[in-house]
Design a protein around this motif. Structure first.
Motif, PDB file in Angstrom:
ATOM      1  N   LEU A 108       0.868  -1.172   0.000  1.00 27.36           N
ATOM      2  CA  LEU A 108       0.000   0.000   0.000  1.00 27.36           C
ATOM      3  C   LEU A 108       0.909   1.227   0.000  1.00 27.36           C
ATOM      4  O   LEU A 108       1.684   1.432   0.938  1.00 27.36           O
ATOM      5  CB  LEU A 108      -0.915   0.015   1.222  1.00 27.36           C
ATOM      6  CG  LEU A 108      -1.922   1.161   1.274  1.00 27.36           C
ATOM      7  CD1 LEU A 108      -3.002   0.959   0.220  1.00 27.36           C
ATOM      8  CD2 LEU A 108      -2.549   1.287   2.658  1.00 27.36           C
ATOM      9  N   LEU A 109       0.826   2.019  -1.056  1.00 37.95           N
ATOM     10  CA  LEU A 109       1.757   3.128  -1.261  1.00 37.95           C
ATOM     11  C   LEU A 109       1.002   4.448  -1.212  1.00 37.95           C
ATOM     12  O   LEU A 109      -0.022   4.628  -1.891  1.00 37.95           O
ATOM     13  CB  LEU A 109       2.469   2.987  -2.616  1.00 37.95           C
ATOM     14  CG  LEU A 109       3.549   4.018  -2.942  1.00 37.95           C
ATOM     15  CD1 LEU A 109       4.690   3.936  -1.943  1.00 37.95           C
ATOM     16  CD2 LEU A 109       4.073   3.820  -4.352  1.00 37.95           C
ATOM     17  N   LEU A 110       1.532   5.369  -0.418  1.00 37.45           N
ATOM     18  CA  LEU A 110       0.960   6.714  -0.286  1.00 37.45           C
ATOM     19  C   LEU A 110       1.865   7.716  -1.000  1.00 37.45           C
ATOM     20  O   LEU A 110       3.062   7.792  -0.721  1.00 37.45           O
ATOM     21  CB  LEU A 110       0.822   7.099   1.197  1.00 37.45           C
ATOM     22  CG  LEU A 110       0.501   8.567   1.489  1.00 37.45           C
ATOM     23  CD1 LEU A 110      -0.895   8.917   1.003  1.00 37.45           C
ATOM     24  CD2 LEU A 110       0.640   8.870   2.982  1.00 37.45           C
ATOM     25  N   LEU A 160      -2.642  15.019  -4.775  1.00 36.95           N
ATOM     26  CA  LEU A 160      -2.098  14.548  -3.509  1.00 36.95           C
ATOM     27  C   LEU A 160      -3.143  14.739  -2.419  1.00 36.95           C
ATOM     28  O   LEU A 160      -3.859  15.752  -2.401  1.00 36.95           O
ATOM     29  CB  LEU A 160      -0.817  15.320  -3.152  1.00 36.95           C
ATOM     30  CG  LEU A 160       0.372  15.132  -4.097  1.00 36.95           C
ATOM     31  CD1 LEU A 160       1.524  16.014  -3.657  1.00 36.95           C
ATOM     32  CD2 LEU A 160       0.804  13.682  -4.152  1.00 36.95           C
ATOM     33  N   PRO A 161      -3.240  13.772  -1.478  1.00 36.99           N
ATOM     34  CA  PRO A 161      -2.531  12.484  -1.468  1.00 36.99           C
ATOM     35  C   PRO A 161      -3.223  11.480  -2.394  1.00 36.99           C
ATOM     36  O   PRO A 161      -4.419  11.569  -2.633  1.00 36.99           O
ATOM     37  CB  PRO A 161      -2.634  12.066  -0.008  1.00 36.99           C
ATOM     38  CG  PRO A 161      -3.917  12.661   0.458  1.00 36.99           C
ATOM     39  CD  PRO A 161      -4.073  13.975  -0.273  1.00 36.99           C
ATOM     40  N   THR A 162      -2.445  10.537  -2.899  1.00 36.45           N
ATOM     41  CA  THR A 162      -2.952   9.442  -3.716  1.00 36.45           C
ATOM     42  C   THR A 162      -2.483   8.129  -3.097  1.00 36.45           C
ATOM     43  O   THR A 162      -1.321   8.005  -2.715  1.00 36.45           O
ATOM     44  CB  THR A 162      -2.447   9.555  -5.160  1.00 36.45           C
ATOM     45  OG1 THR A 162      -2.923  10.786  -5.723  1.00 36.45           O
ATOM     46  CG2 THR A 162      -2.933   8.398  -6.000  1.00 36.45           C
ATOM     47  N   ILE A 163      -3.407   7.169  -3.016  1.00 43.72           N
ATOM     48  CA  ILE A 163      -3.114   5.880  -2.399  1.00 43.72           C
ATOM     49  C   ILE A 163      -3.290   4.791  -3.456  1.00 43.72           C
ATOM     50  O   ILE A 163      -4.359   4.685  -4.084  1.00 43.72           O
ATOM     51  CB  ILE A 163      -4.033   5.614  -1.191  1.00 43.72           C
ATOM     52  CG1 ILE A 163      -3.878   6.737  -0.156  1.00 43.72           C
ATOM     53  CG2 ILE A 163      -3.711   4.270  -0.550  1.00 43.72           C
ATOM     54  CD1 ILE A 163      -4.874   6.651   0.976  1.00 43.72           C
ATOM     55  N   LEU A 164      -2.243   3.994  -3.657  1.00 47.48           N
ATOM     56  CA  LEU A 164      -2.279   2.876  -4.600  1.00 47.48           C
ATOM     57  C   LEU A 164      -2.018   1.580  -3.846  1.00 47.48           C
ATOM     58  O   LEU A 164      -1.180   1.541  -2.928  1.00 47.48           O
ATOM     59  CB  LEU A 164      -1.245   3.052  -5.701  1.00 47.48           C
ATOM     60  CG  LEU A 164      -1.496   4.141  -6.756  1.00 47.48           C
ATOM     61  CD1 LEU A 164      -0.362   4.155  -7.755  1.00 47.48           C
ATOM     62  CD2 LEU A 164      -2.816   3.920  -7.461  1.00 47.48           C
ATOM     63  N   PHE A 165      -2.724   0.539  -4.269  1.00 44.90           N
ATOM     64  CA  PHE A 165      -2.521  -0.782  -3.674  1.00 44.90           C
ATOM     65  C   PHE A 165      -2.022  -1.733  -4.751  1.00 44.90           C
ATOM     66  O   PHE A 165      -2.624  -1.850  -5.828  1.00 44.90           O
ATOM     67  CB  PHE A 165      -3.830  -1.309  -3.085  1.00 44.90           C
ATOM     68  CG  PHE A 165      -3.688  -2.683  -2.470  1.00 44.90           C
ATOM     69  CD1 PHE A 165      -2.951  -2.862  -1.307  1.00 44.90           C
ATOM     70  CD2 PHE A 165      -4.274  -3.786  -3.062  1.00 44.90           C
ATOM     71  CE1 PHE A 165      -2.813  -4.117  -0.744  1.00 44.90           C
ATOM     72  CE2 PHE A 165      -4.132  -5.042  -2.510  1.00 44.90           C
ATOM     73  CZ  PHE A 165      -3.395  -5.206  -1.348  1.00 44.90           C
ATOM     74  N   PHE A 166      -0.864  -2.378  -4.484  1.00 50.00           N
ATOM     75  CA  PHE A 166      -0.245  -3.325  -5.415  1.00 50.00           C
ATOM     76  C   PHE A 166      -0.412  -4.730  -4.834  1.00 50.00           C
ATOM     77  O   PHE A 166       0.281  -5.104  -3.870  1.00 50.00           O
ATOM     78  CB  PHE A 166       1.235  -3.004  -5.595  1.00 50.00           C
ATOM     79  CG  PHE A 166       1.500  -1.665  -6.194  1.00 50.00           C
ATOM     80  CD1 PHE A 166       1.656  -1.508  -7.556  1.00 50.00           C
ATOM     81  CD2 PHE A 166       1.584  -0.540  -5.391  1.00 50.00           C
ATOM     82  CE1 PHE A 166       1.888  -0.276  -8.109  1.00 50.00           C
ATOM     83  CE2 PHE A 166       1.823   0.698  -5.927  1.00 50.00           C
ATOM     84  CZ  PHE A 166       1.975   0.835  -7.299  1.00 50.00           C
ATOM     85  N   GLU A 197       1.087  -5.473 -11.630  1.00 53.26           N
ATOM     86  CA  GLU A 197       0.670  -4.639 -12.750  1.00 53.26           C
ATOM     87  C   GLU A 197      -0.798  -4.240 -12.638  1.00 53.26           C
ATOM     88  O   GLU A 197      -1.257  -3.336 -13.341  1.00 53.26           O
ATOM     89  CB  GLU A 197       0.908  -5.368 -14.071  1.00 53.26           C
ATOM     90  CG  GLU A 197       0.035  -6.590 -14.327  1.00 53.26           C
ATOM     91  CD  GLU A 197       0.542  -7.840 -13.605  1.00 53.26           C
ATOM     92  OE1 GLU A 197      -0.087  -8.899 -13.746  1.00 53.26           O
ATOM     93  OE2 GLU A 197       1.576  -7.741 -12.918  1.00 53.26           O
ATOM     94  N   GLN A 198      -1.568  -4.904 -11.754  1.00 52.05           N
ATOM     95  CA  GLN A 198      -2.982  -4.595 -11.565  1.00 52.05           C
ATOM     96  C   GLN A 198      -3.161  -3.712 -10.326  1.00 52.05           C
ATOM     97  O   GLN A 198      -3.965  -4.006  -9.440  1.00 52.05           O
ATOM     98  CB  GLN A 198      -3.805  -5.875 -11.440  1.00 52.05           C
ATOM     99  CG  GLN A 198      -3.725  -6.772 -12.660  1.00 52.05           C
ATOM    100  CD  GLN A 198      -4.545  -8.040 -12.485  1.00 52.05           C
ATOM    101  OE1 GLN A 198      -5.295  -8.174 -11.520  1.00 52.05           O
ATOM    102  NE2 GLN A 198      -4.403  -8.967 -13.431  1.00 52.05           N
ATOM    103  N   SER A 199      -2.411  -2.662 -10.263  1.00 58.71           N
ATOM    104  CA  SER A 199      -2.521  -1.756  -9.122  1.00 58.71           C
ATOM    105  C   SER A 199      -3.880  -1.074  -9.112  1.00 58.71           C
ATOM    106  O   SER A 199      -4.465  -0.789 -10.160  1.00 58.71           O
ATOM    107  CB  SER A 199      -1.411  -0.708  -9.172  1.00 58.71           C
ATOM    108  OG  SER A 199      -1.508   0.047 -10.354  1.00 58.71           O
ATOM    109  N   VAL A 200      -4.387  -0.816  -7.915  1.00 61.34           N
ATOM    110  CA  VAL A 200      -5.721  -0.249  -7.727  1.00 61.34           C
ATOM    111  C   VAL A 200      -5.575   1.044  -6.941  1.00 61.34           C
ATOM    112  O   VAL A 200      -4.820   1.113  -5.958  1.00 61.34           O
ATOM    113  CB  VAL A 200      -6.655  -1.229  -6.977  1.00 61.34           C
ATOM    114  CG1 VAL A 200      -8.058  -0.663  -6.914  1.00 61.34           C
ATOM    115  CG2 VAL A 200      -6.639  -2.584  -7.655  1.00 61.34           C
ATOM    116  N   LYS A 201      -6.302   2.059  -7.375  1.00 60.61           N
ATOM    117  CA  LYS A 201      -6.273   3.353  -6.706  1.00 60.61           C
ATOM    118  C   LYS A 201      -7.415   3.457  -5.707  1.00 60.61           C
ATOM    119  O   LYS A 201      -8.546   3.041  -5.987  1.00 60.61           O
ATOM    120  CB  LYS A 201      -6.373   4.470  -7.744  1.00 60.61           C
ATOM    121  CG  LYS A 201      -6.268   5.863  -7.172  1.00 60.61           C
ATOM    122  CD  LYS A 201      -6.362   6.905  -8.284  1.00 60.61           C
ATOM    123  CE  LYS A 201      -6.273   8.311  -7.722  1.00 60.61           C
ATOM    124  NZ  LYS A 201      -6.385   9.333  -8.792  1.00 60.61           N
TER     125      LYS A 201
END
Length: 864
Positions: A596-598, A647-653, A659-663
């Protein structure tokens, strides 16, 4: 009311009195004009005494003046004092400003760096705008320079000078006025034999030399022979193989405008304008000439091979009839104009391409009278593309190990044909450059069954394979001859002085600790990427050629350079992982965990408010399966596919599906429950149908998650009970504080009443004090009156004593004459009685006064 202003202080000397610079610190512009009339070359330095840049440039001007004061008059003018003529007549938007005058020509403004060497170089250019070319070797030196050269031929057989010479001389000054960098060099030839080397026959002819394109002669029949027209003609037709960039330090669009033109190669080198030789610059110039040499011009060959040999002849592609003649056996197809073509993919899921190089060739089957060096013609390239796409089905191969070539006859000319050489390239097959010896050691070049067959030496394959099987071209790994015309990724070459602009190199990725300030980088603004040449390699010609060639190939092996955050490198463990550019791949893509990337920034206040939520989330999630991370997007570069504008944006890998990351949805509030639901929902998805083993693993994983959450819930319950106990204790302390507050309020009321009583008593005492003070004043007045009366009585007493003494003397004299007069005795007795009576009365009055004074004193003491 009037505005009160303090007059400005009188100006003082800006330059030392011993300086060779004449300092007109009172802004005497009229006196400066008088000085200019007596000198041939004058430099004006307009300054403001408070300006920091003027103060910094003062030492540089003094250094130049100490070297050129015997030839140039240096005048400094204070253009800030409000009483000076310079301030009233000139309106500068910045300081300092340098103007040069050559006799009556000027002003020529200098806008370059405020460095002594650059200023001196520009002053010397103004002093001698024309370079005298006396021999063939000097002509070759002049033409082989990377700067465009304009040569004028004038026969000095007339007096005082030939016609047109002053016009040509003034045009050189005009070029310096319009281009402060001085990129056009003007030379003059007086020897007719030397002028014939560049096809100048008539006196007054002007020649513009160009390396990669056809050189030009000034068209007198079309344009008037004026200084402005010559300068305009030279500036419009000059050839800029390399351009110097010198940002002035303020806000400007210089770099932006140049980078918008296309990919740019920025080369930083330490440069001294006053040095006689520049070996590194000469080597870079050779690379630029080879890169832009599309038609194999012998002029460029001569320029490259000339090292000062006086016997070397000068060649140019524009002499005689415009081109040089070649022998009939010259293989013209050896130097074609080519264009790279990528065919569509064989299948939608295919990752292979057919890469073709389409070339326009000239055949010698039918020999015309003259055969010229082939030029790239847009119509021919367009016709070749049309012919190629009509027959492209011939080259459709799924995977082919051979390089297939074919020739197409031209629709327009029987002397031309088109050659296409194609091969299959894998998208991820990027190591063909480094391993070309093992891959293409024995390539098989095969022609298709249609079209015209020809020898393999006339077949031009793709650029990265040309050196593998065409010995005639002899293109080594460092040969880039004419590459700018054979690729769609043409580079613009720029030079920057690393002594002045090393900060730009550092921002592009140069090391700050290096002592040798040499650096090269390719910036592609359209693709939002830039590549950096390894600083461990020396900045020489072969290295630059390899760098350019690796960028120009279709599948470039260069690794994109990303700016990293140096402050984020640490070794200690944190709950939330800080990601940088260098750790992005390892932490996000290569990790075997869900990530989980912020995306955040230091200036983003809302991003900072999410820190405690991410810390709680990182403690809740199992560390062996999940990674909670963040990245500062303002201090790190990211691949374009992961860029964000919000910003802020949160992505889940998800794990194994990076490659199917979700925002994280923007319409949901960012809190702990929503984040947990979002993570658990997307981490349970799968791209393939789940088997029994997968379901078992998933159930075990979910059970582990549930047990972990139950433990966390127990911890939270114990924390809640502890919080309840702390709440009860706090309530008891609050009730005690309220009782204490009531008691203090009562004490406050009591003290307020006492204060009012004391205030009344104080007022009464003040009134009594005023009354007693008034009585004392009155008593003092009475005492003063009594003192005055006592003094009067004392005076009367003294008079009475005198009278008694006189009477006693008279009685004594009467007794001595013994005049027994009865009347006199009686009178004497009466007098004695009256005297005694008066004395008694005085004594009584004195006693009464004393008693009164004593009484008043006692009463005064009592009052006090």
């Amino acid at each position: 009311a009037k505005d009160v202003t303090m007059p400005a202080k009188l100006p003082v000397n800006f330059f030392s009195t011993r300086s060779p610079v004449i300092d007109l610190f009172r802004g005497q512009l009229d006196y400066a004009d008088q000085l200019r009339q007596d000198s041939e070359i004058v430099l004006y330095f307009f300054y403001a005494p408070w300006c920091g840049q003027s103060i910094a440039a003062r030492e540089e001007i003094e250094h130049v003046a100490s070297r050129l004061s015997d030839q140039v008059l240096f005048v400094a003018v204070n253009c800030w004092w409000n009483q000076g003529k310079c301030r009233k007549q000139k309106h500068f938007f910045y300081f300092p400003v340098i103007h040069l005058y050559h006799r009556s020509f000027g002003p020529i403004e200098y806008k370059g760096p405020m460095s002594a060497v650059y200023i001196e170089k520009f002053v010397r250019r103004v002093m001698t705008p024309l370079l005298y070319i006396s021999s063939r070797s000097k002509l070759l030196d002049f033409l082989s320079n990377y700067e465009p050269g304009v040569v004028g031929f004038f026969e000095f057989n007339a007096s005082p000078q030939p016609p047109g010479y002053l016009t040509f001389f003034t045009s050189a000054l005009h070029s310096l006025k319009k281009d402060y960098l001085g990129t056009i060099r003007f030379g003059v030839v007086t020897d007719k034999r030397v002028a014939e080397e560049i096809s100048l026959v008539h006196s007054g002819s002007v020649y513009l030399h160009r390396h990669a394109n056809t050189s030009l002669i000034y068209p007198k029949d079309i344009m008037n022979f004026t200084a402005e027209n010559i300068c305009k003609w030279a500036l419009e037709n000059r050839e800029m193989l390399i351009r110097w960039l010198r940002p002035h330090g303020g806000k400007s669009l210089l770099l932006n405008n140049e980078l918008k033109k296309g990919p740019a190669l920025l080369i930083f080198i330490p440069y001294n304008p006053l040095a006689e030789i520049h070996p590194l610059l000469d080597e870079i110039t050779k690379v630029a000439l080879e890169y832009h040499k599309c038609n194999k011009s012998q002029a460029a060959e001569a320029d490259l091979q000339h090292v000062g040999d006086s016997d070397s002849p000068a060649f140019d592609s524009s002499v005689t009839d415009g081109h040089l003649k070649f022998s009939e056996t010259f293989p013209i197809a050896k130097y074609p104009c080519c264009n790279t073509v990528v065919l569509p993919q064989w299948h939608s899921i295919s990752r292979t391409h057919n890469v073709c190089e389409l070339c326009v060739n000239q055949t010698l089957g039918v020999k015309p009278n003259k055969v010229h060096v082939p030029h790239c013609n847009f119509l021919e390239i367009e016709a070749a593309l049309d012919s190629f796409y009509l027959q492209e089905h011939t080259f459709f191969q799924v995977i082919s190990n051979t390089i297939e070539c074919s020739n197409f006859l031209s629709f327009y000319s029987p002397f031309s044909y088109y050659t296409a050489c194609c091969r299959t390239v894998n998208r991820h097959f990027l190591s063909f450059i480094s391993s070309e010896k093992t891959i293409f050691q024995t390539p098989k070049v095969a022609f298709s069954s249609h079209g015209k067959k020809d020898n393999t030496k006339f077949s031009i394959p793709h650029i990265e394979d040309r050196n593998c099987f065409i010995p005639d071209l002899n293109i080594s790994s460092t040969n880039i001859t004419g590459l700018s015309c054979r690729t769609n990724k043409t580079l613009n070459l720029y030079l920057l002085d690393s002594n002045l602009f090393w900060i730009y190199a550092e921002r592009l990725g140069a090391s700050r600790s290096t002592h040798l300030k040499e650096f090269a980088a390719i910036v592609d603004l359209k693709e939002e990427v830039h590549y950096v040449l390894d600083q461990n390699q020396s900045l020489v010609g072969p290295t630059l050629e390899d760098f350019i060639k690796n960028f120009s190939v279709l599948y470039s092996p260069l690794k994109r350079h990303l700016v990293d955050d140096p402050s984020a490198h640490f070794h200690e463990e944190h709950v939330v992982t800080e990601v940088t550019t260098s750790t992005f791949q390892e932490t996000v893509f290569l990790s075997a965990k869900n990530v989980l990337l912020l995306y955040y920034a230091q200036w983003c206040g809302f991003c900072a408010s999410l820190n405690h939520i991410f810390i709680q989330l990182a403690r809740l999630l199992p560390s062996d399966s999940f990674t909670v991370a963040r990245i500062d997007v303002t201090r790190n570069d990211l691949p374009w596919e992961f860029m964000t504008d919000r910003l802020p944006t949160i992505l889940f890998f998800p794990h194994q599906r990076k490659e199917q990351s979700v925002k994280f949805p923007e319409d949901f509030s960012v809190n702990l429950p929503n984040l947990l639901k979002f993570i658990l929902h997307h981490s349970s998805l799968s791209s393939e149908p789940c088997t029994k083993e997968c379901l078992h693993k998933e159930s075990v994983l979910q059970q582990g998650h549930i047990s972990h959450l139950e433990r966390e819930i127990q911890k939270l319950r114990s924390e809640i009970s502890a919080l309840h106990q702390a709440h009860d204790q706090l309530e008891a302390q609050l009730s005690e504080a309220r009782r204490e507050e009531q008691r203090l309020q009562q004490q406050k009321h009591t003290l307020e009443k006492q204060h009012k009583t004391l205030q009344l008593h104080s007022e009464q005492l003040q009134a009594t004090y005023d009354q007693k003070n008034q009585e004392l004043l009155e008593m003092a007045e009475k005492l003063q009156e009594l003192a005055d009366a006592s003094e009067n009585l004392l005076k009367e007493n003294a008079l009475l004593r005198i009278l008694v003494a006189s009477r006693g003397g008279k009685l004594q004299s009467k007794d001595e004459i013994k005049e027994p007069l009865q009347s006199e005795q009686t009178l004497s007795e009466d007098n004695d009685m009256s005297l005694s009576t008066a004395t008694a009365a005085l004594e009584e009055k004195r006693i009464d006064n004393i008693d009164t004074i004593e009484t008043e004193r006692s009463s005064g003491n009592r009052t006090e």
